[in-house]
Enzyme design. Sequence first.
Site, mmCIF file in Angstrom:
data_model
loop_
_atom_site.group_PDB
_atom_site.id
_atom_site.type_symbol
_atom_site.label_atom_id
_atom_site.label_comp_id
_atom_site.label_asym_id
_atom_site.label_seq_id
_atom_site.Cartn_x
_atom_site.Cartn_y
_atom_site.Cartn_z
ATOM 1 N N ARG A 149 0.838 -1.193 -0.021
ATOM 2 C CA ARG A 149 -0.027 0.092 -0.003
ATOM 3 C C ARG A 149 0.827 1.211 0.084
ATOM 4 N NH1 ARG A 149 -5.319 0.221 1.565
ATOM 5 N NH2 ARG A 149 -4.880 2.201 2.670
ATOM 6 N N HIS A 167 13.596 -0.863 -0.675
ATOM 7 C CA HIS A 167 13.199 -0.930 -2.084
ATOM 8 C C HIS A 167 14.539 -1.939 -2.927
ATOM 9 C CE1 HIS A 167 11.380 0.379 -5.583
ATOM 10 N NE2 HIS A 167 12.613 0.437 -6.387
#
Length: 255
Positions: A149, A167
Amino acid sequence: GKIVTSGGRVLAITGLAPDFRAALKKAYEGVSKITFTNDKGENGLHYRTDIGRKAIERPTRIALVGSTRGSSSQATFDAIKAGTLKATIAVAVSNKADGGLLERARTQGVPAVHLPCAKGTPRAEYDAKLTEVMKDYGVDLVMLVGFMRIVSPEFCAAWQNACINVHPSLLPKHAGGMDLEVHKAVLDAGETETGCTVHIVTPEVDGGPIVVQRKVPVVSGDTPESVKAKVQAEEGPALIEAVKMFSEGQGPFQR
């Protein structure tokens, strides 16, 4: 006759700052500017040096927030258990009951909270509930591990400089991508190295200040799957390094 006194004086110094550690530092900076000089020219100032020590030295309380298995968090669990990371996982929260993160947490004896998001729920409304859960557990640092999300600006404000995400690329390269599509993009671009980035979460997706980057080589014959495996192996150590930097107020966490 003479007036006799012990010379005792009590003075309270207050430091104001965004967080406790910085406020304590400011208070002691104030103390350093004060002197009590007696008739012999000696500084008679005495003060405590242990104020707030227990609060400063307590382990950093982490919340894991994710939608998937949260594999990158396992290294943090292991480091805490081994005594090499001064932190504790206070709670794990997931919007997916079967994502795997909650079971991982339960196996480690960590409170696991399923916080589903009904379709159509405004992002800020859900994030407010998420923040409420973490505040109830006294969380210092939020670690997003496979959270599928995009968090709201309100959430970013509530956890400013206290929420990190890992990431699977060397940001700012391939920002906004997810999972295998990132690694495919690396191969398509003919890059010779890639890696992972731990960054502070801000309203700009994958655009917050970089905390840690760890690199891996990209070689002939690599596939998106093989690159993913190499990058994932670095995500756990990168998160551990980021937690240490947060706890010590280093890098972008400087107070």
